[in-house]
Design a protein around this motif. Sequence first.
Motif, PDB file in Angstrom:
ATOM      1  N   GLU A 163       0.812  -1.213   0.000  1.00  0.00           N
ATOM      2  CA  GLU A 163       0.000   0.000   0.000  1.00  0.00           C
ATOM      3  C   GLU A 163       0.848   1.266   0.000  1.00  0.00           C
ATOM      4  N   THR A 164       0.449   2.180  -0.887  1.00  0.00           N
ATOM      5  CA  THR A 164       1.145   3.467  -0.979  1.00  0.00           C
ATOM      6  C   THR A 164       0.194   4.433  -1.675  1.00  0.00           C
ATOM      7  N   ASN A 165       0.701   5.557  -2.150  1.00  0.00           N
ATOM      8  CA  ASN A 165      -0.127   6.442  -2.957  1.00  0.00           C
ATOM      9  C   ASN A 165       0.653   6.884  -4.185  1.00  0.00           C
ATOM     10  N   LEU A 166      -0.051   7.482  -5.147  1.00  0.00           N
ATOM     11  CA  LEU A 166       0.569   7.794  -6.435  1.00  0.00           C
ATOM     12  C   LEU A 166       1.733   8.785  -6.283  1.00  0.00           C
ATOM     13  N   HIS A 167       1.587   9.729  -5.361  1.00  0.00           N
ATOM     14  CA  HIS A 167       2.685  10.695  -5.170  1.00  0.00           C
ATOM     15  C   HIS A 167       3.969   9.978  -4.745  1.00  0.00           C
ATOM     16  N   HIS A 168       3.791   9.101  -3.787  1.00  0.00           N
ATOM     17  CA  HIS A 168       4.916   8.348  -3.247  1.00  0.00           C
ATOM     18  C   HIS A 168       5.565   7.441  -4.296  1.00  0.00           C
ATOM     19  N   VAL A 169       4.746   6.929  -5.224  1.00  0.00           N
ATOM     20  CA  VAL A 169       5.289   6.121  -6.327  1.00  0.00           C
ATOM     21  C   VAL A 169       6.323   6.936  -7.097  1.00  0.00           C
ATOM     22  N   TRP A 170       5.967   8.207  -7.381  1.00  0.00           N
ATOM     23  CA  TRP A 170       6.863   9.058  -8.186  1.00  0.00           C
ATOM     24  C   TRP A 170       7.990   9.662  -7.357  1.00  0.00           C
ATOM     25  N   ASP A 171       7.748   9.927  -6.082  1.00  0.00           N
ATOM     26  CA  ASP A 171       8.832  10.438  -5.219  1.00  0.00           C
ATOM     27  C   ASP A 171       9.914   9.368  -5.031  1.00  0.00           C
ATOM     28  N   ASP A 172       9.471   8.117  -4.714  1.00  0.00           N
ATOM     29  CA  ASP A 172      10.416   7.094  -4.239  1.00  0.00           C
ATOM     30  C   ASP A 172      10.359   5.741  -4.943  1.00  0.00           C
ATOM     31  N   LYS A 173       9.141   5.209  -5.095  1.00  0.00           N
ATOM     32  CA  LYS A 173       9.000   3.787  -5.439  1.00  0.00           C
ATOM     33  C   LYS A 173       9.664   3.416  -6.757  1.00  0.00           C
ATOM     34  N   ILE A 174       9.474   4.268  -7.774  1.00  0.00           N
ATOM     35  CA  ILE A 174      10.040   3.943  -9.091  1.00  0.00           C
ATOM     36  C   ILE A 174      11.563   3.885  -8.991  1.00  0.00           C
ATOM     37  N   ILE A 175      12.150   4.842  -8.287  1.00  0.00           N
ATOM     38  CA  ILE A 175      13.610   4.878  -8.137  1.00  0.00           C
ATOM     39  C   ILE A 175      14.099   3.685  -7.315  1.00  0.00           C
ATOM     40  N   LEU A 176      13.408   3.418  -6.206  1.00  0.00           N
ATOM     41  CA  LEU A 176      13.844   2.301  -5.347  1.00  0.00           C
ATOM     42  C   LEU A 176      13.720   0.959  -6.072  1.00  0.00           C
ATOM     43  N   SER A 177      12.634   0.789  -6.830  1.00  0.00           N
ATOM     44  CA  SER A 177      12.483  -0.470  -7.570  1.00  0.00           C
ATOM     45  C   SER A 177      13.535  -0.595  -8.658  1.00  0.00           C
ATOM     46  N   ALA A 178      13.880   0.531  -9.297  1.00  0.00           N
ATOM     47  CA  ALA A 178      14.918   0.506 -10.337  1.00  0.00           C
ATOM     48  C   ALA A 178      16.270   0.148  -9.727  1.00  0.00           C
ATOM     49  N   MET A 179      16.564   0.741  -8.573  1.00  0.00           N
ATOM     50  CA  MET A 179      17.837   0.427  -7.900  1.00  0.00           C
ATOM     51  C   MET A 179      17.938  -1.066  -7.630  1.00  0.00           C
ATOM     52  N   LYS A 180      16.827  -1.600  -7.126  1.00  0.00           N
ATOM     53  CA  LYS A 180      16.804  -3.007  -6.741  1.00  0.00           C
ATOM     54  C   LYS A 180      16.937  -3.926  -7.954  1.00  0.00           C
ATOM     55  N   ARG A 181      16.179  -3.604  -9.005  1.00  0.00           N
ATOM     56  CA  ARG A 181      16.125  -4.522 -10.139  1.00  0.00           C
ATOM     57  C   ARG A 181      17.318  -4.392 -11.086  1.00  0.00           C
ATOM     58  N   PHE A 182      17.774  -3.157 -11.267  1.00  0.00           N
ATOM     59  CA  PHE A 182      18.783  -2.931 -12.319  1.00  0.00           C
ATOM     60  C   PHE A 182      20.146  -2.493 -11.811  1.00  0.00           C
TER      61      PHE A 182
END
Length: 269
Positions: free
Chosen positions: A152-171
Motif C-alpha cells: 500500500e502506498t499512494n501515487l505521489h509516493h510512487v513518483w517520489d520514491d517507489k520507481i527509483i527504489l524499484s529501479a535500484m533493486k532490479r537494475f
Amino acid sequence: WGNEGHYAVCKLAEAYFSEDALLAVRKLLPDSAEGNLASVCTWPDVVKRGPAYSWSYDLHFADTPDYKCNYEYCRDCHDSSGIKGRCVTAAIYNYTKQLRSYAGDDSVSKYNLSEALMFLSHFVGDTHQPLHLGFVGDLGGNKIKLRWYGTETNLHHVWDDKIILSAMKRFYNSDLSTMIQVIQEKMTDVWSNDVATWKQCGHNITACTERYASESVSLACKFAYTNITAGGNLEDEYFLTRLPVVERRLAQGGVRLASTLNSIFAPHK
Ligand code: DCM
Ligand code: DCM
Ligand code: DCM
Ligand code: ZN
Ligand code: ZN
C-alpha cells in the motif's frame, strides 16, 4: 522526490558546475556536508517536518487545476490558504535572488546563504518531479491510494520514491551510485544533444522555472495519472514505462541546477 531522487539530482549537477560555481558551493556548504552538495540536498525535507521550518512546507510544490495540464504562476502559485507566492517556483526565484548577493568567501550577507543553497538545490529537484505540479483535487497524487507490487502506498509516493527504489533493486544492485553513474553515461552519450538544450534554460530564472513547472504538469498528465485506478495495483507495466521518464527528469534537474548555480555565481553579471 525522496532522498534518493534529491541525492541523484544534486550529484548529477556536479559534473556541470563552472569553476566559479564550484568554489562558491564549497564555501557555502555546511561543514557537515564535507564538500558534497548531494549529501545536504534532502535537508529541506527533514526540517519542513519540525516546528522551526514548518513555514517552508508549502514551498516544495504547487498544485494545478485538475486536468488543465498547465502551470500558470498567477493562478497556481499560492499555499492552501491562498497566500500568493508561497509555492516552489517562487521559492526558487527568492533563493536565487538571495544567492546573487554572495560576493566571495569573506563577505557578509543579510541572508543565510548556506540554507539558501540547500533550499534552491532541493527545490530545483522538486520542480522536476511531475507530481509536485500535480492536481489540487488529489494533492499531487497523495490522495490516490493504490498498491505498488502489492504494498500500500499512494501515487505521489510512487513518483517520489517507489520507481527509483524499484529501479535500484532490479537494475542497479540496490546501489544508488551505480544508478547515478548509468544516468550520467546516458547524459554524455544518447542524451548529449538534449543536455545542450536543457542547459539553455537556466539564465532567466523566472522564465526557466516556469518552463520546468509546465513540463512537469504536462508529464504528470501524460504519464503519472494515466493507466491507474484508485485502489488498484501497479507493477511492471507501469514501472517499466515510467522509469525512463523519471531518469530523464533526474538528469534534467541536475543539468538545470548546475545552469542555475553557474548563472548565479558567474563573475560578471
Ligand atoms: N514570481 C515568479 N514567477 C513569475 C513572476 C514572479 O516566481 N513569473 C515571483 C518572484 C517573487 C514574486 O513572484 O517571489 C514577486 O515577483 P516580482 O519580482 O515579479 O514582483
Ligand atoms: N505534496 C504535493 N502537493 C501537495 C501536498 C504535498 O506535492 N498538495 C508533496 C510534498 C511531499 C509529499 O507530497 O513531497 C507528501 O509527503 P509527506 O506526507 O511525507 O509530507
Ligand atoms: N546515499 C543514498 N541516499 C542518500 C545519501 C547517500 O543512497 N540520501 C548513498 C549514495 C552513495 C553512498 O550513500 O552510494 C555514500 O554517499 P556519500 O557520497 O554521501 O558518501
Ligand atoms: Zn514529493
Ligand atoms: Zn521536497
